[in-house]
Write a protein that holds these residues in place. Structure first.
Motif, PDB file in Angstrom:
ATOM      1  N   UNK A  26       1.571   1.468  12.054  1.00 57.41           N
ATOM      2  CA  UNK A  26       2.865  -0.284  10.957  1.00 57.41           C
ATOM      3  C   UNK A  26       1.707  -0.809  10.721  1.00 57.41           C
ATOM      4  N   UNK A  27       1.713  -0.257   9.056  1.00 56.16           N
ATOM      5  CA  UNK A  27       0.505  -0.339   7.930  1.00 56.16           C
ATOM      6  C   UNK A  27       0.962  -2.002   7.223  1.00 56.16           C
ATOM      7  N   UNK A  28       0.500  -3.254   7.179  1.00 57.50           N
ATOM      8  CA  UNK A  28       0.817  -3.924   6.201  1.00 57.50           C
ATOM      9  C   UNK A  28       0.315  -4.392   4.931  1.00 57.50           C
ATOM     10  N   UNK A  29       0.246  -4.020   4.088  1.00 53.43           N
ATOM     11  CA  UNK A  29      -0.487  -4.623   2.739  1.00 53.43           C
ATOM     12  C   UNK A  29      -0.928  -5.765   2.553  1.00 53.43           C
ATOM     13  N   UNK A  30      -1.643  -6.358   1.685  1.00 55.38           N
ATOM     14  CA  UNK A  30      -2.171  -7.500   1.681  1.00 55.38           C
ATOM     15  C   UNK A  30      -1.903  -7.714   0.290  1.00 55.38           C
ATOM     16  N   UNK A  31      -2.285  -8.386  -0.795  1.00 63.28           N
ATOM     17  CA  UNK A  31      -2.231  -8.806  -2.055  1.00 63.28           C
ATOM     18  C   UNK A  31      -1.860 -10.516  -2.036  1.00 63.28           C
ATOM     19  N   UNK A  32      -0.547 -10.937  -1.795  1.00 63.00           N
ATOM     20  CA  UNK A  32       0.825 -10.236  -1.343  1.00 63.00           C
ATOM     21  C   UNK A  32       1.216 -10.034  -2.672  1.00 63.00           C
ATOM     22  N   UNK A  33       2.020  -8.897  -2.973  1.00 60.26           N
ATOM     23  CA  UNK A  33       3.120  -8.077  -4.025  1.00 60.26           C
ATOM     24  C   UNK A  33       2.517  -7.378  -4.139  1.00 60.26           C
ATOM     25  N   UNK A  34       1.514  -6.915  -4.388  1.00 64.95           N
ATOM     26  CA  UNK A  34       0.883  -5.811  -4.014  1.00 64.95           C
ATOM     27  C   UNK A  34       2.075  -4.502  -2.811  1.00 64.95           C
ATOM     28  N   UNK A  35       2.137  -3.310  -2.998  1.00 60.68           N
ATOM     29  CA  UNK A  35       2.642  -2.404  -2.190  1.00 60.68           C
ATOM     30  C   UNK A  35       2.043  -1.732  -0.773  1.00 60.68           C
ATOM     31  N   UNK A  36       2.692  -1.239  -0.116  1.00 60.65           N
ATOM     32  CA  UNK A  36       1.726  -0.839   0.911  1.00 60.65           C
ATOM     33  C   UNK A  36       1.552   0.984   0.835  1.00 60.65           C
ATOM     34  N   UNK A  37       2.154   1.348  -0.767  1.00 59.14           N
ATOM     35  CA  UNK A  37       1.303   2.625  -1.001  1.00 59.14           C
ATOM     36  C   UNK A  37      -0.798   2.143  -1.645  1.00 59.14           C
ATOM     37  N   UNK A  38      -0.958   0.327  -1.665  1.00 60.42           N
ATOM     38  CA  UNK A  38      -2.492   0.285  -1.508  1.00 60.42           C
ATOM     39  C   UNK A  38      -2.846   0.783  -0.647  1.00 60.42           C
TER      40      UNK A  38
END
Length: 281
Positions: A26-38
Motif C-alpha cells: 500500500x503506497x501512501x504519498x507525501x505532501x500532504x495534498x499531493x496525490x498517489x500519482x506521485x
C-alpha cells in the motif's frame, strides 16, 4: 491499472501492478495534498512480489468525490489508514514523507501490518526547524512569489505552482528538469494541506514503533526537505529494522538513484519473506 476500491470512509485503493505473491503493498504519498500519482514511478520501478496499490486518503490529491467521503473528509485523518490496511491480506504499508508520518501516528496499524517501509520521512515534527533553516540558507525567490500568490488565492493551481518552484529543494542537480515536469503534472489539494498544517504537522510525534514487524527506512543522502539525521537515534534500531541510505538520493530518491532503491526493496522483500515463514502473522 486494475480495480479501484473505496473503504467505508472513502480511502481509495487503486490496484497498479499485480505480480505473483501474497503480499499487498500500500503506497501512501507525501505532501500532504499531493496525490498517489506521485508514487507511480516508484511502483513501476520496483519488482516486489504481490499486488501494489496506490492509496489516497479521503479529501487528498484527486480523491475528492469517491463514495464514503463526508462533508468533512478529514474528520478521521489519519486513523482511516486502518481501513486501508484491513481491506487486504498481508498488508505492507509504504509511506513517503508526510505519508510515513501519518503511518507512525496511527498506533492501530501495528496489529494489522506484516511490513512497513518509511521513505524520506521522520519520527516527529523536529524535522520542521531543520527544513526552515535549509530554506533560509537556500532561498528560492520563485517559491516566495508563488507562496504569496497561493496565500492570497489558495487554489490548487497556485499550490501546484509552489510545488514546481520548490523543485531545487526536492531534487538533485541531475534531476531538476525531470523533477519539475513531474511536479507540474501531479494533482494537488489545498484543503488537505490546510488540515495537516493546522492539526498535524507541528505537533506530530510517532505513536508507535515496530518491535517485530520488518521495517525498512529509506533515506536519500541529499534529502533537503526532511532531515534523515533523526533516524540515527538508537530508539530506531533493532533486529527488525533495516536502514538504507540512498547515495545521491534527494527527497524522491528513486529519481536520482533508481538502481539503489530497487535493490533495497528487493533485499527487504527477501527479509520480509523469511520473517513471515519463521513467524507467520
Amino acid at each position: 491499472m486494475g480495480m479501484i476500491h473505496y473503504t467505508p470512509s472513502g480511502v481509495r485503493l487503486t490496484e497498479h501492478i499485480r505480480r505473483p505473491g501474497n503480499l499487498n503493498w500500500l503506497f501512501l504519498p507525501g505532501g500532504p495534498g499531493i496525490g498517489s500519482e506521485s508514487l507511480t514511478g516508484l511502483v513501476d520501478l520496483l519488482e516486489v512480489p504481490g499486488t501494489s496499490w496506490l492509496v489516497d486518503l479521503p479529501g487528498d490529491g484527486s480523491n475528492v468525490e469517491g463514495p464514503g467521503i463526508l462533508d468533512d473528509p478529514f474528520r478521521h485523518w489519519p486513523n482511516v489508514l486502518t481501513e486501508a490496511a484491513g481491506t487486504v491480506a498481508n498488508p505492507v504499508f509504504v509511506g513517503h514523507s508526510t505519508g510515513g508520518m501519518y503511518l507512525l501516528a496511527t498506533a492501530e496499524l501495528e496489529q494489522l501490518l506484516v511490513g512497513l517501509v518509511l521513505i524520506s520521512t521522520a519520527p516527529d515534527a523536529s524535522w520542521l526547524p531543520a527544513f526552515t533553516t535549509m530554506t533560509e540558507q537556500n532561498p528560492l525567490p520563485q517559491v516566495e512569489l508563488t507562496t504569496a500568490r497561493y496565500e492570497s488565492e489558495p487554489t490548487n493551481e497556485n499550490l501546484a505552482a509552489v510545488a514546481v518552484a520548490s523543485t531545487p529543494w526536492n531534487f538533485g542537480t541531475t534531476t531538476l528538469e525531470t523533477g519539475a515536469k513531474f511536479l507540474a503534472t501531479m494533482p494537488y489539494n489545498g484543503a488537505a494541506v490546510a488540515w495537516s498544517e493546522e492539526n498535524f504537522d507541528h505537533d506530530y510525534e510517532y505513536a508507535w514503533w515496530p518491535t517485530l514487524i520488518p521495517t525498512l527506512i529509506v533515506s536519500g543522502s541529499e534529502d533537503r526537505i526532511v532531515t534523515q539525521e533523526l533516524w540515527n537515534d538508537k530508539r530506531f534500531t533493532g533486529n527488525n529494522i533495516h536502514h538504507a541510505r540512498i547515495e545521491r538520493g534527494a527527497h524522491f530518491p528513486w529519481f536520482e538513484n533508481p538502481a539503489a532503491v530497487k535493490a533495497t526493496f528487493e533485499k527487504y522483500s527477501e527479509s520480509l519473506a523469511r520473517a513471515m515463514l519463521e513467524s507467520p502473522y
